[in-house]
Design an enzyme around this catalytic site. Structure first.
Site, PDB file in Angstrom:
ATOM      1  N   GLU A 103      40.941  51.345  32.910  1.00 41.89           N
ATOM      2  CA  GLU A 103      40.939  50.572  33.945  1.00 41.89           C
ATOM      3  C   GLU A 103      39.621  49.931  33.815  1.00 41.89           C
ATOM      4  OE1 GLU A 103      41.915  48.157  35.345  1.00 41.89           O
ATOM      5  OE2 GLU A 103      42.705  48.567  37.380  1.00 41.89           O
ATOM      6  N   ASP A 107      37.987  49.352  42.756  1.00 39.22           N
ATOM      7  CA  ASP A 107      37.243  48.735  43.984  1.00 39.22           C
ATOM      8  C   ASP A 107      37.839  49.397  45.055  1.00 39.22           C
ATOM      9  OD1 ASP A 107      36.279  46.905  46.084  1.00 39.22           O
ATOM     10  OD2 ASP A 107      36.981  44.916  44.849  1.00 39.22           O
ATOM     11  N   PHE A 156      30.895  41.809  43.864  1.00 31.45           N
ATOM     12  CA  PHE A 156      31.654  41.479  42.721  1.00 31.45           C
ATOM     13  C   PHE A 156      31.060  41.015  41.427  1.00 31.45           C
ATOM     14  CE2 PHE A 156      34.668  38.450  40.690  1.00 31.45           C
ATOM     15  CZ  PHE A 156      35.705  38.899  40.911  1.00 31.45           C
ATOM     16  N   ASP A 163      36.360  39.307  35.243  1.00 30.69           N
ATOM     17  CA  ASP A 163      36.340  37.739  35.480  1.00 30.69           C
ATOM     18  C   ASP A 163      36.119  37.406  36.819  1.00 30.69           C
ATOM     19  OD1 ASP A 163      39.354  38.861  36.237  1.00 30.69           O
ATOM     20  OD2 ASP A 163      39.629  36.733  36.511  1.00 30.69           O
TER      21      ASP A 163
HETATM   22  P1  XMP Z   1      41.346  47.591  43.530  1.00 30.83           P
HETATM   23  O1  XMP Z   1      40.774  47.392  44.889  1.00 30.83           O
HETATM   24  O2  XMP Z   1      42.711  47.708  43.781  1.00 30.83           O
HETATM   25  O3  XMP Z   1      41.076  46.595  42.860  1.00 30.83           O
HETATM   26  O4  XMP Z   1      40.823  49.117  43.420  1.00 30.83           O
HETATM   27  C1  XMP Z   1      40.960  46.703  41.317  1.00 30.83           C
HETATM   28  C2  XMP Z   1      41.227  45.402  40.553  1.00 30.83           C
HETATM   29  O5  XMP Z   1      40.519  44.363  41.207  1.00 30.83           O
HETATM   30  C3  XMP Z   1      39.800  43.557  40.255  1.00 30.83           C
HETATM   31  N1  XMP Z   1      38.437  43.692  40.838  1.00 30.83           N
HETATM   32  C4  XMP Z   1      37.462  42.948  40.130  1.00 30.83           C
HETATM   33  N2  XMP Z   1      37.251  42.086  39.292  1.00 30.83           N
HETATM   34  N3  XMP Z   1      35.085  41.942  39.550  1.00 30.83           N
HETATM   35  C5  XMP Z   1      36.137  41.520  38.893  1.00 30.83           C
HETATM   36  O6  XMP Z   1      36.165  40.821  38.021  1.00 30.83           O
HETATM   37  C6  XMP Z   1      34.932  42.741  40.427  1.00 30.83           C
HETATM   38  O7  XMP Z   1      33.847  43.120  40.965  1.00 30.83           O
HETATM   39  C7  XMP Z   1      36.124  43.385  41.032  1.00 30.83           C
HETATM   40  N4  XMP Z   1      36.485  44.426  41.855  1.00 30.83           N
HETATM   41  C8  XMP Z   1      37.929  44.588  41.784  1.00 30.83           C
HETATM   42  C9  XMP Z   1      39.946  44.059  38.954  1.00 30.83           C
HETATM   43  O8  XMP Z   1      40.956  43.415  38.367  1.00 30.83           O
HETATM   44  C10 XMP Z   1      40.535  45.582  39.303  1.00 30.83           C
HETATM   45  O9  XMP Z   1      41.531  45.769  38.306  1.00 30.83           O
HETATM   46 MG    MG Z   2      41.964  45.097  36.539  1.00 30.41          MG
END
Ligand code: XMP
Ligand code: MG
Length: 184
Positions: A103, A107, A156, A163
């Site tokens: 992955e 987040d 972010f 992206d």
């Molecule tokens: P969760 O909150 O489910 O999120 O852990 C995971 C997905 O969210 C996207 N994500 C980001 N994408 N910059 C990005 O470009 C970031 O800082 C960021 N934070 C979360 C990402 O697709 C990840 O798989």
């Molecule tokens: Mg992702």
């Protein structure tokens, strides 16, 4: 594309491509040691994990095969919706296999918790997670993540597959965006 090619779009560079490459090699060596003699099925999460998968699997010496899933948890914005949908499923059965989910970033952890639960129901032999980046302050779903590239602040970030509104995935560095990019 390097951050220095369009410096006005970025606030600051967190990791250069050299730093990312070097960390990827370290993680690959760790995975090789842990999986000695076993064949790994690496499951990449599209689209963000493409760069990590490409570099990580080439740095590994273990036998591996590759499959991909696409899930949605984000729209075009920067906040997790908490809703996970499978947009593209694996192409093969994973029963009895040793799965390593690859992955881009963790987040809240919502996406991966869902994914692990979903894959576990298909009876693989084992499931582990490799995440290139993790935001420890944002995690609301605690996850057992065996391999992490870098723990980063709760901001972010873009680049190395990550992206903003589908842009900047081809940035070789990992950087935070300048405010005018969000506001334009
Ligand atoms: P969760 O909150 O489910 O999120 O852990 C995971 C997905 O969210 C996207 N994500 C980001 N994408 N910059 C990005 O470009 C970031 O800082 C960021 N934070 C979360 C990402 O697709 C990840 O798989
Ligand atoms: Mg992702």
């Amino acid at each position: 594309m390097r951050a220095s090619d369009i410096p006005e779009d970025f606030d600051r560079v967190l990791y250069t491509d050299e730093q990312v490459a070097s960390r990827v090699r370290e993680v690959a060596a760790q995975i090789d040691a842990d999986y000695a003699g076993r064949e790994i099925l690496m499951v990449g999460v599209l689209n963000g994990a493409v760069m990590t998968m490409a570099d990580l699997c080439r740095a590994m010496k273990s036998h591996m095969s590759m499959d991909w899933m696409a899930v949605s948890s984000y729209g075009a914005g920067t906040k997790s919706s908490g809703v996970v949908r499978i947009l593209k499923d694996l192409t093969k059965d994973i029963e009895g296999r040793d799965i390593l989910i690859v992955e881009d970033i963790i987040d809240t952890g919502l996406t991966l918790s869902y994914l692990v639960q979903n894959l576990r129901s298909r009876n693989p032999n084992s499931i582990e997670i490799m995440a290139m980046f993790r935001k420890p302050e944002a995690v609301t779903c605690p996850l057992d993540v065996k391999y992490v590239g870098f723990d980063i602040p709760n901001e972010f970030v873009v680049g190395y597959g990550l992206d903003y509104a589908d842009k900047y995935r081809n940035l070789t560095d990992v950087a935070t965006l300048a405010p005018h990019v969000y506001n334009s």
